[in-house]
Design an enzyme around this catalytic site. Sequence first.
Site, PDB file in Angstrom:
ATOM      1  N   HIS A 190       0.835  -1.214   0.000  1.00 42.51           N
ATOM      2  CA  HIS A 190       0.000   0.000   0.000  1.00 42.51           C
ATOM      3  C   HIS A 190       0.868   1.261   0.000  1.00 42.51           C
ATOM      4  O   HIS A 190       0.779   2.092   0.905  1.00 42.51           O
ATOM      5  CB  HIS A 190      -0.958  -0.010   1.202  1.00 42.51           C
ATOM      6  CG  HIS A 190      -2.087  -0.978   1.037  1.00 42.51           C
ATOM      7  ND1 HIS A 190      -2.087  -2.222   1.619  1.00 42.51           N
ATOM      8  CD2 HIS A 190      -3.250  -0.889   0.335  1.00 42.51           C
ATOM      9  CE1 HIS A 190      -3.210  -2.859   1.286  1.00 42.51           C
ATOM     10  NE2 HIS A 190      -3.933  -2.072   0.512  1.00 42.51           N
ATOM     11  N   ASP A 233      -9.327  -0.060  -6.996  1.00 39.89           N
ATOM     12  CA  ASP A 233      -8.541  -0.531  -5.859  1.00 39.89           C
ATOM     13  C   ASP A 233      -8.094  -1.980  -6.046  1.00 39.89           C
ATOM     14  O   ASP A 233      -6.996  -2.364  -5.638  1.00 39.89           O
ATOM     15  CB  ASP A 233      -9.378  -0.395  -4.579  1.00 39.89           C
ATOM     16  CG  ASP A 233      -8.530  -0.274  -3.329  1.00 39.89           C
ATOM     17  OD1 ASP A 233      -7.306  -0.079  -3.447  1.00 39.89           O
ATOM     18  OD2 ASP A 233      -9.087  -0.369  -2.226  1.00 39.89           O
TER      19      ASP A 233
END
Length: 383
Positions: free
Chosen positions: A84, A245
């Site tokens: 991330h 995402d």
Amino acid sequence: MEQKVPVLWTEQLATTQEDLPDPKAVDLYEFRFSDFPITEHGLIQCGLRLFFEINVVEKFKVPVEVLTRWMYTVRKGYRSVTYHNWRHGFNVGQTMFTLLMTGGLKKYYTDLEAFAMLAAAFCHDIDHRGTNNLYQVKSTSPLAKLHGNSILERHHLECSKTLLQDESLNIFQNLNKRQFETVIHLFEVAIIATDLALYFKKRTMFQKIVDACEKMETEEEAIKYVTADPTKKEIIMAMMMTACDLSAITKPWEVQSQVARLVASEFWEQGDLERTVLQQQPIPMMDRNKKDELPKLQVGFIDFVCTFVYKEFSRFHKEVTPMLNGLQNNRMEWKSLADEYDARMKVMEEEVRKQEEGNMIEKAAEDSGSGIDDKKSKTCLML
């Protein structure tokens, strides 16, 4: 810190003066885009190019130096965690751009909305810690105490809004009050939507919109049906954020297989923390001792989380079909690896079973033999 500022400024000034990348040369309009060949500095340039491509820089009078400074600051806001990080942040931004432009979803949104959606996509995971919401709760982190639900997503949102409070970073500085309020609202919708728990709750609503549009005879009719209702636009936007995402799962296999291992590594790092810091046994997905089960877990993830969003978007807009095709191809690859693993496990189990049977027969023979000896010895004693 003060010594680094001039270097950063030198980079920023260079970015505003040099030619930005040709979008076609680096596949910016393609769902198959990969960040791997591009440097982090190169990704900043690509990000700037995307804002020019949707024609918002000139339309909303965005000072190029402010946009550049914002882009650098967003990059620096991402931590150096395994997955991330800034590269993931960029990929989500690029996929949002591609859904809008190549996927044709821009027709439901104004230029201002598209501007906000692209910016929010870049920011959506800013300051991610490499651990998930459940870990924040279990570890009683300050974020968990601050936010009751969608913990990390609310933190990413607050970080994004904080940047815009600095005029030297506020890419929306020349909007009027109402436009700016619209942007902030869209940031909230888009970033909070990346909480997968909310995605499951909105799937049925999205499916109903797709069903309705599929029955309409003209494109104009479908556009009117969606744009007349702000709630429908927000549901589609929320689903777009999920599609962005999770988009690594749709990339060509050589990219997806590498990214999946980065995701898994970050999960295993969290599992290590759960085992050592929290004194808890991690779930299989987070347990590095079960890393050989990754292909099986990927197949499950594709089936239960990912397939719906790409199947429905492909039904909604056929231009998004490459994402579904990529997903299905990757499922075949992961299923093949999972089957190979299962086959190896069966062979090993069979060998263990045979070994155990052999040991039992051997032991039975020994027991039988010792019984004869005992009888002989007793007979001898009796004699």
